[in-house]
Design a protein around this motif. Structure first.
Motif, PDB file in Angstrom:
ATOM      1  N   PRO A  39       6.803   7.642   7.191  1.00  0.00           N
ATOM      2  CA  PRO A  39       5.458   7.077   7.334  1.00  0.00           C
ATOM      3  C   PRO A  39       4.306   8.056   7.144  1.00  0.00           C
ATOM      4  CG  PRO A  39       6.620   7.135   9.442  1.00  0.00           C
ATOM      5  CD  PRO A  39       7.602   7.515   8.394  1.00  0.00           C
ATOM      6  N   LYS A  40       4.543   9.336   7.296  1.00  0.00           N
ATOM      7  CA  LYS A  40       3.467  10.311   7.113  1.00  0.00           C
ATOM      8  C   LYS A  40       3.451  10.910   5.708  1.00  0.00           C
ATOM      9  CE  LYS A  40       3.122  11.396  11.967  1.00  0.00           C
ATOM     10  NZ  LYS A  40       3.001  12.399  12.982  1.00  0.00           N
ATOM     11  N   ALA A  41       4.375  10.504   4.868  1.00  0.00           N
ATOM     12  CA  ALA A  41       4.514  11.097   3.534  1.00  0.00           C
ATOM     13  C   ALA A  41       3.780  10.282   2.472  1.00  0.00           C
ATOM     14  CB  ALA A  41       5.996  11.228   3.186  1.00  0.00           C
ATOM     15  N   ILE A  42       2.573   9.880   2.779  1.00  0.00           N
ATOM     16  CA  ILE A  42       1.805   9.020   1.872  1.00  0.00           C
ATOM     17  C   ILE A  42       1.505   9.731   0.557  1.00  0.00           C
ATOM     18  CG2 ILE A  42      -0.342   7.703   1.620  1.00  0.00           C
ATOM     19  CD1 ILE A  42      -0.229   7.526   4.787  1.00  0.00           C
ATOM     20  N   ARG A  43       1.093  10.986   0.629  1.00  0.00           N
ATOM     21  CA  ARG A  43       0.808  11.734  -0.597  1.00  0.00           C
ATOM     22  C   ARG A  43       2.077  11.972  -1.413  1.00  0.00           C
ATOM     23  NH1 ARG A  43      -4.370  14.260  -1.034  1.00  0.00           N
ATOM     24  NH2 ARG A  43      -5.539  14.027   0.893  1.00  0.00           N
ATOM     25  N   ALA A  44       3.176  12.214  -0.739  1.00  0.00           N
ATOM     26  CA  ALA A  44       4.449  12.408  -1.445  1.00  0.00           C
ATOM     27  C   ALA A  44       4.883  11.121  -2.140  1.00  0.00           C
ATOM     28  CB  ALA A  44       5.523  12.892  -0.483  1.00  0.00           C
ATOM     29  N   VAL A  45       4.637   9.981  -1.507  1.00  0.00           N
ATOM     30  CA  VAL A  45       4.936   8.691  -2.131  1.00  0.00           C
ATOM     31  C   VAL A  45       4.075   8.511  -3.377  1.00  0.00           C
ATOM     32  CG1 VAL A  45       4.628   6.194  -1.816  1.00  0.00           C
ATOM     33  CG2 VAL A  45       5.867   7.521  -0.111  1.00  0.00           C
ATOM     34  N   ALA A  46       2.797   8.836  -3.271  1.00  0.00           N
ATOM     35  CA  ALA A  46       1.909   8.747  -4.437  1.00  0.00           C
ATOM     36  C   ALA A  46       2.390   9.682  -5.543  1.00  0.00           C
ATOM     37  CB  ALA A  46       0.473   9.072  -4.038  1.00  0.00           C
ATOM     38  N   GLY A  47       2.866  10.852  -5.164  1.00  0.00           N
ATOM     39  CA  GLY A  47       3.399  11.800  -6.143  1.00  0.00           C
ATOM     40  C   GLY A  47       4.647  11.267  -6.836  1.00  0.00           C
ATOM     41  N   ALA A  48       5.501  10.590  -6.079  1.00  0.00           N
ATOM     42  CA  ALA A  48       6.697   9.982  -6.672  1.00  0.00           C
ATOM     43  C   ALA A  48       6.298   8.886  -7.658  1.00  0.00           C
ATOM     44  CB  ALA A  48       7.607   9.423  -5.584  1.00  0.00           C
ATOM     45  N   CYS A  49       5.292   8.110  -7.308  1.00  0.00           N
ATOM     46  CA  CYS A  49       4.799   7.080  -8.233  1.00  0.00           C
ATOM     47  C   CYS A  49       4.288   7.724  -9.514  1.00  0.00           C
ATOM     48  CB  CYS A  49       3.703   6.248  -7.578  1.00  0.00           C
ATOM     49  SG  CYS A  49       4.285   5.157  -6.252  1.00  0.00           S
TER      50      CYS A  49
ATOM     51  N   SER B 156       0.850  -1.186   0.000  1.00  0.00           N
ATOM     52  CA  SER B 156       0.000   0.000   0.000  1.00  0.00           C
ATOM     53  C   SER B 156       0.892   1.244   0.000  1.00  0.00           C
ATOM     54  CB  SER B 156      -0.899   0.013   1.233  1.00  0.00           C
ATOM     55  OG  SER B 156      -0.122   0.230   2.401  1.00  0.00           O
ATOM     56  N   TYR B 157       0.298   2.366  -0.327  1.00  0.00           N
ATOM     57  CA  TYR B 157       1.037   3.623  -0.269  1.00  0.00           C
ATOM     58  C   TYR B 157       1.544   3.868   1.148  1.00  0.00           C
ATOM     59  CZ  TYR B 157      -0.729   4.655  -4.925  1.00  0.00           C
ATOM     60  OH  TYR B 157      -1.011   4.596  -6.267  1.00  0.00           O
ATOM     61  N   THR B 158       0.740   3.510   2.138  1.00  0.00           N
ATOM     62  CA  THR B 158       1.132   3.664   3.540  1.00  0.00           C
ATOM     63  C   THR B 158       2.342   2.796   3.856  1.00  0.00           C
ATOM     64  OG1 THR B 158      -1.160   4.141   4.130  1.00  0.00           O
ATOM     65  CG2 THR B 158       0.294   3.466   5.922  1.00  0.00           C
ATOM     66  N   GLU B 159       2.313   1.533   3.413  1.00  0.00           N
ATOM     67  CA  GLU B 159       3.447   0.635   3.644  1.00  0.00           C
ATOM     68  C   GLU B 159       4.706   1.131   2.933  1.00  0.00           C
ATOM     69  OE1 GLU B 159       1.159  -3.659   4.094  1.00  0.00           O
ATOM     70  OE2 GLU B 159       1.449  -2.803   2.087  1.00  0.00           O
ATOM     71  N   LEU B 160       4.534   1.637   1.731  1.00  0.00           N
ATOM     72  CA  LEU B 160       5.677   2.142   0.984  1.00  0.00           C
ATOM     73  C   LEU B 160       6.279   3.365   1.670  1.00  0.00           C
ATOM     74  CD1 LEU B 160       7.478   1.815  -1.491  1.00  0.00           C
ATOM     75  CD2 LEU B 160       5.793   3.132  -2.803  1.00  0.00           C
ATOM     76  N   ALA B 161       5.428   4.239   2.172  1.00  0.00           N
ATOM     77  CA  ALA B 161       5.922   5.409   2.901  1.00  0.00           C
ATOM     78  C   ALA B 161       6.738   4.970   4.121  1.00  0.00           C
ATOM     79  CB  ALA B 161       4.763   6.307   3.318  1.00  0.00           C
ATOM     80  N   ALA B 162       6.262   3.956   4.828  1.00  0.00           N
ATOM     81  CA  ALA B 162       7.003   3.434   5.978  1.00  0.00           C
ATOM     82  C   ALA B 162       8.330   2.819   5.536  1.00  0.00           C
ATOM     83  CB  ALA B 162       6.160   2.411   6.735  1.00  0.00           C
ATOM     84  N   LYS B 163       8.328   2.111   4.419  1.00  0.00           N
ATOM     85  CA  LYS B 163       9.556   1.466   3.908  1.00  0.00           C
ATOM     86  C   LYS B 163      10.644   2.488   3.604  1.00  0.00           C
ATOM     87  CE  LYS B 163       7.664  -2.651   1.649  1.00  0.00           C
ATOM     88  NZ  LYS B 163       8.477  -3.797   2.020  1.00  0.00           N
ATOM     89  N   VAL B 164      10.248   3.669   3.152  1.00  0.00           N
ATOM     90  CA  VAL B 164      11.249   4.690   2.828  1.00  0.00           C
ATOM     91  C   VAL B 164      11.545   5.602   4.019  1.00  0.00           C
ATOM     92  CG1 VAL B 164      10.738   4.614   0.363  1.00  0.00           C
ATOM     93  CG2 VAL B 164       9.623   6.343   1.794  1.00  0.00           C
ATOM     94  N   GLY B 165      11.030   5.238   5.193  1.00  0.00           N
ATOM     95  CA  GLY B 165      11.332   5.990   6.408  1.00  0.00           C
ATOM     96  C   GLY B 165      10.562   7.279   6.562  1.00  0.00           C
TER      97      GLY B 165
END
Length: 168
Positions: free
Chosen positions: A113-123, A102-111
């Motif tokens: 955890p609160k950057a869910i929208r930023a992770v989606a933006g990177a995708c 999930s986007y949440t899990e991916l945000a946690a993987k990159v250290g």
């Protein structure tokens, strides 16, 4: 300058683009004209040249990679982005074919955890379809969400990967 070539693949049409450092763009689409427009939008200040040599043999390798098992593409890559984007993309490349996060899990993987929208933006900023497997990211409830190259393509990629994983 970016040289590019277009061909048909199992997911529709594919455009591969390369600069002097390597493959810098893989776009999926419904027709060659929309792919050319997408390339121009992604690289507005770059000279584009359509290759007449299948991009020095790169395009057939890209098509085989998309259509076959995604175990690795043996071509030089030019992955450009911010430090955060590159961190997300490396985490995506570590997800085995047939698995999702999930986007949440991916945000946690990159250290972050609160950057869910930023992770989606990177995708969403990913320029290398399938090579950087942002199709492996799903919503927290497991459902599919947006995919730059279409949710139907995302569904097809995930189904293909899952069936290959089950057969292995």
């Amino acid at each position: 300058m970016i040289r590019y070539a277009i061909d048909h693949c199992s997911l529709g049409w594919v455009l591969a683009g390369a600069n002097d450092k390597g493959l810098c763009c893989i776009e999926l689409g419904d027709d060659p004209d929309s792919l050319r427009s997408a390339l121009q939008s992604r690289f507005p200040d770059t000279t584009l040249e359509q290759a007449t040599d299948n991009l020095g043999g790169m395009l057939p390798k890209v098509v085989r990679f998309i259509d076959g098992p995604q175990s690795g593409l043996d071509l030089p890559l030019c992955i450009e982005g911010t430090v955060f984007q590159k961190t997300v993309w490396e985490a995506l490349r570590a997800i085995p074919a047939g698995e999702t996060v999930s986007y949440t899990e991916l945000a946690a993987k990159v250290g972050r955890p609160k950057a869910i929208r930023a992770v989606a933006g990177a995708c969403a900023a990913n320029r290398l379809a399938v090579v950087i497997p942002c199709h492996r990211v799903v919503r927290s409830d497991g459902n599919l969400s947006g995919y730059r190259w279409g949710v139907d393509r995302k569904r097809a990629l995930l189904a293909r990967e899952a069936s290959r994983r089950a057969a292995a």
